[in-house]
Scaffold this motif. Structure first.
Motif, short mmCIF file in Angstrom:
data_model
loop_
_atom_site.label_atom_id
_atom_site.label_comp_id
_atom_site.label_asym_id
_atom_site.label_seq_id
_atom_site.Cartn_x
_atom_site.Cartn_y
_atom_site.Cartn_z
N UNK A 240 0.88 -1.40 0.10
CA UNK A 240 -0.01 -0.09 -0.24
C UNK A 240 1.04 1.31 0.06
N UNK A 241 0.38 2.31 -1.00
CA UNK A 241 1.39 3.62 -1.03
C UNK A 241 0.48 4.81 -0.59
N UNK A 242 -0.93 5.00 -1.10
CA UNK A 242 -1.89 5.79 -0.79
C UNK A 242 -2.05 6.18 0.61
N UNK A 243 -2.27 5.11 1.44
CA UNK A 243 -2.91 5.23 2.72
C UNK A 243 -1.83 5.67 3.76
N UNK A 244 -0.63 5.05 3.51
CA UNK A 244 0.39 5.53 4.51
C UNK A 244 1.17 6.85 4.19
N UNK A 245 0.98 7.12 3.03
CA UNK A 245 1.33 8.48 2.57
C UNK A 245 0.64 9.56 2.86
N UNK A 246 -0.73 9.53 2.85
CA UNK A 246 -1.83 10.62 3.18
C UNK A 246 -2.02 10.48 4.63
N UNK A 253 6.82 3.48 7.88
CA UNK A 253 7.64 3.32 6.55
C UNK A 253 7.10 2.04 5.96
N UNK A 254 6.66 2.12 4.82
CA UNK A 254 6.07 0.95 4.11
C UNK A 254 6.79 0.67 2.68
N UNK A 255 7.02 -0.34 2.11
CA UNK A 255 7.92 -0.63 1.02
C UNK A 255 7.14 0.17 -0.16
N UNK A 256 5.71 0.26 -0.20
CA UNK A 256 5.33 1.10 -1.43
C UNK A 256 5.88 2.65 -1.33
N UNK A 257 6.11 3.28 -0.17
CA UNK A 257 6.61 4.55 -0.44
C UNK A 257 7.99 4.58 -0.79
N UNK A 258 8.80 3.40 -0.21
CA UNK A 258 10.23 3.63 -0.98
C UNK A 258 10.31 3.11 -2.39
N UNK A 259 9.41 2.19 -2.76
CA UNK A 259 9.13 2.34 -4.23
C UNK A 259 8.93 3.39 -5.01
N UNK A 260 7.98 4.26 -4.57
CA UNK A 260 7.52 5.28 -5.10
C UNK A 260 8.79 6.32 -5.09
#
Length: 303
Positions: A240-246, A253-260
């Protein structure tokens, strides 16, 4: 009318039906996966696209250049290891919370009359009809310092100052549980609605208390629904990227944010591709285990 000789060489209609999902998987899974896999073995370059080719033609010969440093960095750099571990932890806790919320909901819905049952299921699915991004943005207005929750608690006199909820891991847990709750409720409902209520009646006649009948009959029989729901929630939640980002803060820290960050901020496509490949492999492991368990259960039923 088709001549017999031509009809003999034409593919059977059944093969056409079977080929449709395989063509879909080939176009939208296998080919993109191979492209990302190829990029993960390339080297970062100042070019467009920003990586070197893996296959090169030199003097009428094909040379294969594989760069393994992208995968070695995932092990050597503690940030990637921490991101993977944090993603699995957040996804696991969110899945457990979703299960605790969804099981009573599915249990009640499964025991409603058919007319009321359909309305309840529609209410569970109804939020999914709106945009995923809009639903996450709505939680910002609910969780912020002057949001609905803090204003309600301060109006009731429970707290004197706003609680710090937004941009914390707690907000990320709330967002993941809310957004993926239907994926947990529906498999559980599908399983619970098929249970034979005569088993519970027999348990009550034999002197079992309601909680004993639940833990010895209902819960074991709903194991398949629990596993399916947990898989449907945890697998997408890991990336997941959207939920931890917003909703989540810097501690989320999640791997989706690192990937982005690797793709769009650092423009390091080879490293980002390696992160994506490893994440996909990690997600494939529980899927394969689940399929194996299902095959064993089916073999046991057939025997």
């Amino acid at each position: 009318m088709i001549p017999p000789l031509l009809k003999r060489w034409l593919p059977h209609p059944r093969w056409g039906v079977i080929a449709v999902p395989y063509v879909w998987l080939l176009l939208f899974f296998a080919i993109p996966f191979l492209i990302v896999l190829k990029i993960s073995f390339s080297t970062l370059a100042i070019a467009m696209p920003p990586y070197t080719p893996v296959l090169e033609f030199v003097d009428s010969a094909v040379m294969l250049r594989l760069n393994l440093s992208n995968y070695l960095a995932l092990v050597m750099d503690s940030q990637y290891v921490e991101a993977y571990a944090s993603s699995i932890k957040i996804a696991g806790i969110s899945t457990l919370l979703a299960l605790l919320v969804a099981y009573p909901m599915a249990y009640v819905i499964a025991r409603l009359p058919p007319s009321s049952r359909n309305i309840a299921l529609m209410l569970v699915i109804l939020p999914s009809w709106t945009s995923f991004l809009i639903r996450v943005y709505a939680w910002i207005g609910i969780l912020k310092n002057n949001g609905l929750i803090n204003n309600l608690l301060m109006g009731l006199g429970i707290i004197d100052e706003p609680l710090k909820i937004l941009h914390t891991p707690i907000a990320a847990y709330i967002g993941i549980v809310y957004c993926y709750l239907p994926f947990m409720v529906l498999p559980l409902y599908t399983n619970l609605v098929k249970h034979d209520h005569r088993l519970l009646e027999a348990a009550y006649d034999l002197g079992a208390k309601p909680w004993q009948a639940f833990f010895k009959i209902t819960l074991p029989l709903s194991r398949a629904g629990i596993v399916a729901g947990c898989m449907l929630v945890m697998i997408p939640a890991v990336g997941e990227f959207v939920i931890p980002e917003l909703l989540g803060g810097p501690d989320t820290l999640m791997i989706g944010r690192v990937l982005w960050g690797e793709f769009f901020n650092n423009r390091d496509w080879p490293a980002a591709s390696a992160v994506a490949i490893v994440m996909l492999i990690l997600l494939m492991i529980p899927i394969l285990i689940f399929n194996r368990v299902q095959q064993r259960e089916m073999e046991g039923k057939l025997t």
